[in-house]
Structure formats: structure tokens, C-alpha cells
Scaffold this active site. Structure first.
Site, mmCIF file in Angstrom:
data_model
loop_
_atom_site.group_PDB
_atom_site.id
_atom_site.type_symbol
_atom_site.label_atom_id
_atom_site.label_comp_id
_atom_site.label_asym_id
_atom_site.label_seq_id
_atom_site.Cartn_x
_atom_site.Cartn_y
_atom_site.Cartn_z
ATOM 1 N N THR A 156 -43.238 12.937 6.754
ATOM 2 C CA THR A 156 -42.350 13.867 6.113
ATOM 3 C C THR A 156 -42.945 15.218 6.763
ATOM 4 O O THR A 156 -44.293 15.524 6.986
ATOM 5 C CB THR A 156 -42.777 13.980 4.575
ATOM 6 O OG1 THR A 156 -44.249 14.135 4.461
ATOM 7 C CG2 THR A 156 -42.157 12.705 3.910
ATOM 8 N N HIS A 157 -41.963 16.071 6.807
ATOM 9 C CA HIS A 157 -42.296 17.365 7.646
ATOM 10 C C HIS A 157 -42.890 17.161 8.950
ATOM 11 O O HIS A 157 -43.415 17.752 9.696
ATOM 12 C CB HIS A 157 -43.424 18.268 6.800
ATOM 13 C CG HIS A 157 -43.032 18.470 5.708
ATOM 14 N ND1 HIS A 157 -42.474 19.324 4.779
ATOM 15 C CD2 HIS A 157 -43.518 17.601 4.470
ATOM 16 C CE1 HIS A 157 -42.292 19.199 3.561
ATOM 17 N NE2 HIS A 157 -42.971 18.187 3.272
ATOM 18 N N SER A 278 -37.071 13.118 37.582
ATOM 19 C CA SER A 278 -37.054 14.579 38.043
ATOM 20 C C SER A 278 -37.069 14.631 39.500
ATOM 21 O O SER A 278 -37.947 13.927 40.254
ATOM 22 C CB SER A 278 -38.141 15.393 37.469
ATOM 23 O OG SER A 278 -38.596 16.624 38.011
ATOM 24 N N LYS A 284 -42.002 11.865 36.226
ATOM 25 C CA LYS A 284 -41.243 12.039 35.220
ATOM 26 C C LYS A 284 -40.391 10.883 34.804
ATOM 27 O O LYS A 284 -39.849 10.477 35.811
ATOM 28 C CB LYS A 284 -40.552 13.363 35.110
ATOM 29 C CG LYS A 284 -40.961 14.601 35.177
ATOM 30 C CD LYS A 284 -41.375 14.903 33.680
ATOM 31 C CE LYS A 284 -40.507 16.181 33.225
ATOM 32 N NZ LYS A 284 -40.778 16.416 32.035
ATOM 33 N N ASN A 286 -37.418 10.860 32.184
ATOM 34 C CA ASN A 286 -36.672 11.919 31.113
ATOM 35 C C ASN A 286 -35.758 10.899 30.197
ATOM 36 O O ASN A 286 -34.769 10.205 30.743
ATOM 37 C CB ASN A 286 -36.001 13.044 31.716
ATOM 38 C CG ASN A 286 -37.096 13.985 32.473
ATOM 39 O OD1 ASN A 286 -38.168 14.104 31.813
ATOM 40 N ND2 ASN A 286 -36.407 14.666 33.349
ATOM 41 N N GLU A 291 -31.077 12.841 24.776
ATOM 42 C CA GLU A 291 -30.617 14.361 24.517
ATOM 43 C C GLU A 291 -29.162 14.474 24.700
ATOM 44 O O GLU A 291 -28.962 15.456 24.189
ATOM 45 C CB GLU A 291 -31.514 15.069 25.972
ATOM 46 C CG GLU A 291 -33.034 15.029 25.746
ATOM 47 C CD GLU A 291 -33.558 15.382 27.204
ATOM 48 O OE1 GLU A 291 -33.811 16.691 27.441
ATOM 49 O OE2 GLU A 291 -33.879 14.421 28.240
ATOM 50 N N GLN A 323 0.212 21.466 17.802
ATOM 51 C CA GLN A 323 -0.049 20.832 19.067
ATOM 52 C C GLN A 323 -1.416 21.044 19.563
ATOM 53 O O GLN A 323 -1.708 20.489 20.581
ATOM 54 C CB GLN A 323 1.033 21.564 20.163
ATOM 55 C CG GLN A 323 0.784 21.138 21.661
ATOM 56 C CD GLN A 323 2.120 21.514 22.591
ATOM 57 O OE1 GLN A 323 3.090 21.178 22.320
ATOM 58 N NE2 GLN A 323 1.939 22.553 23.448
ATOM 59 N N LYS A 326 -4.608 17.807 19.381
ATOM 60 C CA LYS A 326 -4.869 16.682 20.317
ATOM 61 C C LYS A 326 -5.913 16.836 21.156
ATOM 62 O O LYS A 326 -6.817 15.909 21.147
ATOM 63 C CB LYS A 326 -3.754 16.219 21.263
ATOM 64 C CG LYS A 326 -2.355 15.667 20.333
ATOM 65 C CD LYS A 326 -1.074 15.292 20.967
ATOM 66 C CE LYS A 326 -0.283 16.483 20.866
ATOM 67 N NZ LYS A 326 0.023 16.893 19.574
HETATM 68 N N1 ARG Z 1 4.331 18.718 21.754
HETATM 69 C C1 ARG Z 1 4.824 18.946 20.359
HETATM 70 C C2 ARG Z 1 3.256 18.818 19.651
HETATM 71 O O1 ARG Z 1 2.573 18.351 20.196
HETATM 72 C C3 ARG Z 1 5.657 17.888 20.223
HETATM 73 C C4 ARG Z 1 6.347 18.451 18.865
HETATM 74 C C5 ARG Z 1 7.512 19.359 19.211
HETATM 75 N N2 ARG Z 1 8.021 19.970 17.916
HETATM 76 C C6 ARG Z 1 8.702 21.130 18.248
HETATM 77 N N3 ARG Z 1 9.631 21.349 17.135
HETATM 78 N N4 ARG Z 1 8.723 21.824 19.181
HETATM 79 O O2 ARG Z 1 3.086 19.342 18.664
#
Ligand code: ARG
Length: 459
Positions: A156-157, A278, A284, A286, A291, A323, A326
Site C-alpha cells: 500500500t502506498h 538501447s 539495457k 527496456n 510503457e 461526422q 469516427k
Molecule cells: N459523412 C457523413 C457523416 O459521417 C454522413 C452523413 C451525412 N449526412 C448529411 N446530412 N450530410 O456523418
């Protein structure tokens, strides 16, 4: 020239900067397989409901498979002018099958299309994460089994606290990663609703069959509210939340491996396969993988914060802000998978150093609590007094520069006259861990029970 998909009311094409900020094809091409699966399901449904002809649907479904193989084989030319994966695929379909392609977008919008594609992608990722976690847990169970009764210091600690078993320490991580597994599974159950057919935001006047497309794409049901269906990114946030917690767990374990593999600790030897050298210091070795795993939480939790911030305050329904979902998820997912795989490999390969662990387990007065408990149990002393007496004995040993079991009986009795030789039994680290038989405790017997339980649950 105006856009071939939506340029009817436009006299001029977009500025180059507009195109650059607007286009998502640079990254959403990763949704190609999902996009094509969604379109094929949609085409079949349009025919089944009589909205388009069977022959048009057949042409679309065949043509979409051709597009898919072109993409998979790297023969597809992505166009930035076509903005995103949805319009790239549709434009190519038109080039292959001609006019029927123009009927594919009946009763749907890119808004429900992208929501569907992305959900399918995240769902696959949840499954991949589950598999990665299971593999890591398997590796940890192997380590736990091999060293179920090996002793090591518990901290602990980061100060020596009480001896624990190696198996117990490994199983603590099994608990953590098993909770991660639970989070991933929960998220999958909650997210498995199909947005397709929500169209732009309000649904559609065409007599579509949303049950049919939902089923075809492996969803449990269509999502119930079209406004929510196109606006919701909770599924991505839940993935990032689960990924963040998992990455946090990975970082804690990675940190321990960095410490344990140091020359000062020597608790584990990491394999050559998961270490680097290294360029200047020849001695070394590593723990770079550890990490980097420790660091991955930075971008994974960063993605979580980024997407949460994008979604915050967005009015219903779709806005282009979404958009930005993603890239965060792709990056977090890629790095989580890499971190899980690297950790699994390191754990499988690493060699815990039994002798060093045992030597360390007995140092730092690690059995002082056992001594205090002995005073309570055998001499009937109140715990507070026992704590004080033991503290005096620790001070004595410290002054002498030895550990508790190295004090002679006379030295012990000079602190408290009633102490007898049976006290030495509890000062050994093996007796110490073996005595901690409470449920979930560090005794080897308890650890083996934990291992058996998880093996049963996970297979
Ligand atoms: N490339 C757009 C996105 O990833 C697709 C949807 C586009 N929709 C629109 N109403 N312009 O969200």
C-alpha cells in the site's frame, strides 16, 4: 460543376477548402463493408415491400458485391469530391449497373445510413474487444495457476504492507478485466438496435419494413424513435467509456511491470520478444511495450472526452458535427486492440522470479501485522496495545538492521515478557499468506478457488 448526388439546386461546386473540411472519405472508407451490407439489406427490403422491382434489387445487390470486392482488392478509386463512403459506393454502383442504382436511396438518408454503418462497425469492435480481453484473461490465469502459492510483497502506498501470493496479484487483474468484459457485453446488448429506415429524421412515407432490415443485419430490433435513431451516438460513447476503463486497468498493470522489471525490483523478467534495447547503453533491456501500454490511456480517454464534447449540446436531429465521431473511435479501437494484444503477449512470456519475490516478501517487516495478531490471539492483548508492542519490536529490528524473525527471543521479551518461541511461526511469509483464508483472501487455497471459478465462468 455541382455535386452529382445533391447538386440540383447548386450552380457552382464547393470551394477546395469546403471540400477539404467536408469530406470524410479519408477515414470513413473503413465503413465500406458495413455500408455495403446495409445497402444490400435495404435493397432486398425495398423489393420485398414492392417499392422497387425484384430485378432492380438483384442488380443492386450483385453490383454492391462487385464494389465490395473492388474495395477489398484495393482497386477502388475513392473520390474526395464524393465526400464520403456512402456516396462513393453509390456512384460506383451507378457506373456498374446504371439507372437502377438511383433507386437505392429510396426511403433512406445518409443520416440513418451512417448511423447504421457505424453501429455495425462498433458492434464488431465490441466483439473483437471481448475476444482480446478473453485472451488476456487466459494469460493471467496461466500465470496465476503457475504461481498460486508463490509469495511476494503486497503494497500500500508502494510501501511493503503484507505478504501476498503471486497468484492473488494476478487474479486481481483478472477481476478488473472481467469487469471490462462485462461492460463490453452490456454495451453490445444495449446498442443492438437498427437505425436504418429512420431516414433523414422523421421516418419515410414509403411502406418500408424495418423489422426485415434489422433482422438481416443482425440487430435485435429497429430503433423506436427516428429522431433519436439518427442523433444517437451513445453506442460509440459506451464503447469509448468501456475502452477508457480497460485502458486505465492496462496502464496500472503496465506500470507495475515497468517497476517489477527494474534492476531494483527484479520481480519479473520480461521476454526479449517484448523488450527493446538501447542504442547507447549496451546493458539495457527496456520494457517499451509496457510503457506504451501505460500511455495508451492518453489517446483512448482523449477520444472519449473528444466525442463527449462533440455530442454535448447538439440539438436534434443530425448535425454534421457528428461526422467527427469516427476518427476518435477508430483510433481508440485500434490502440486498445494493440494494447490488449501486447499485454497478453507480455504476460504469457514473462517469467516471475520466485526467489526474488520471496526474499522481497519477507523484507520491510511485512509480517508485523501477523505478529500483532499473534499477540491478540495468544496473549489476549487488545489489538491497539498489540499494535503498539509490535511497533516497538519493529523499531528494535530497524535499529539492529535486521528483519523481525531475526530478533532473538530475549530481544522480543525485553519488549514484552510474555512472548514465547511460538511467535516465530507467524513471522514466516508462507504461514502469513496461508493464514489469510478469509473469502477472497490471499491464501493459496483461496487463490485456487478464484482461478477455478473464473475458468468455469469464462469457458
Ligand atoms: N459523412 C457523413 C457523416 O459521417 C454522413 C452523413 C451525412 N449526412 C448529411 N446530412 N450530410 O456523418
Amino acid at each position: 460543376t455541382s455535386n452529382q448526388m445533391w447538386g440540383g439546386r447548386f450552380a457552382a461546386g464547393p470551394d477546395a477548402i469546403m471540400e477539404a473540411i467536408n469530406a470524410s472519405i479519408g477515414f470513413d472508407r473503413r465503413l465500406a463493408a458495413q455500408d455495403i451490407a446495409g445497402s444490400r439489406a435495404h435493397a432486398a427490403m425495398l423489393a420485398a415491400t414492392g417499392i422497387i422491382s425484384d430485378s432492380d434489387a438483384e442488380a443492386m445487390r450483385e453490383g454492391l458485391l462487385t464494389v465490395l470486392s473492388e474495395i477489398e482488392e484495393g482497386r477502388f478509386e475513392f473520390s474526395t469530391a464524393l465526400e464520403d463512403i456512402h456516396m462513393n459506393v453509390e456512384a460506383r454502383l451507378k457506373a456498374i449497373i446504371g439507372d437502377p442504382a438511383g433507386r437505392l436511396h429510396t426511403g433512406r438518408s445518409r443520416n440513418d445510413q451512417v448511423a447504421t454503418d457505424f453501429r455495425l462497425w462498433v458492434r464488431d469492435q465490441l466483439d473483437a474487444t471481448e475476444a482480446g480481453l478473453k485472451a488476456l484473461i487466459g494469460a493471467l490465469l496461466g500465470q496465476a495457476e503457475a504461481g498460486a502459492d508463490w509469495v511476494m510483497p503486497g503494497f500500500t502506498h508502494l510501501q511493503t504492507a503484507q505478504p501476498v501470493t503471486w497468484g492473488h496479484h494476478m487474479m486481481a487483474y483478472v477481476e478488473m478485466f472481467a469487469r471490462d468484459l462485462g461492460r463490453v457485453r452490456d454495451a453490445r446488448v444495449r446498442m443492438n438496435e437498427c437505425p436504418l429506415g429512420a431516414a433523414a429524421l422523421a421516418g419515410t412515407s414509403f411502406p418500408i419494413d424495418r423489422e426485415m432490415t434489422a433482422k438481416e443485419l443482425g440487430f435485435d430490433r429497429p430503433s423506436a424513435n427516428s429522431l433519436d435513431a439518427v442523433s444517437d451516438r451513445d453506442f460509440a460513447l459506451e464503447f469509448l467509456g468501456a475502452a477508457s476503463i480497460c485502458a486505465m486497468h492496462l496502464s496500472r498493470f503496465a506500470e507495475e511491470l515497468v517497476i517489477w522489471s527494474s534492476a531494483q525490483f527484479r520481480f519479473v523478467a520480461l521476454s526479449d520478444r517484448f523488450s527493446t534495447g538501447s542504442s547507447i547503453m549496451p546493458q539495457k533491456k527496456n520494457p517499451d511495450a509496457a510503457e506504451l501500454i501505460r500511455a495508451k490511456i492518453g489517446r483512448i480517454f482523449g477520444a472519449n472526452v473528444a466525442l463527449m464534447t462533440v455530442m454535448k449540446g447538439l440539438p436534434l436531429a443530425y448535425s454534421k458535427d457528428m461526422q467527427e465521431d469516427k476518427e476518435q473511435v477508430f483510433d481508440a479501437a485500434d490502440n486498445l486492440m494493440l494494447a490488449l494484444a501486447a499485454m497478453e503477449g507480455m504476460v504469457r512470456d514473462m517469467a516471475p522470479q520466485r526467489a526474488a519475490l520471496e526474499a522481497a516478501a519477507g523484507s520491510g517487516f511485512s509480517t508485523a501485522t501477523d505478529l500483532a495478531d499473534w499477540l491478540v490471539r495468544v496473549l489476549g492483548m487488545p489489538f491497539r496495545e498489540a499494535h503498539h508492542v509490535t511497533g516497538s519490536l519493529v523499531a528494535k529490528a530497524e535499529a539492529k538492521g535486521c528483519d523481525l524473525p531475526d530478533l532473538s527471543l530475549e530481544e522480543m521479551q525485553s519488549v514484552h515478557g510474555e512472548i514465547d518461541a511460538s511467535v516465530y511461526d507467524v513471522l514466516g511469509v508462507h504461514n502469513s499468506v496461508a493464514s489469510r483464508m478469509s473469502y477472497g483472501g490471499t491464501a493459496p487455497e483461496q487463490v485456487r478457488a478464484q482461478i477455478a471459478r473464473w475458468k468455469e465462468v469464462l469457458t
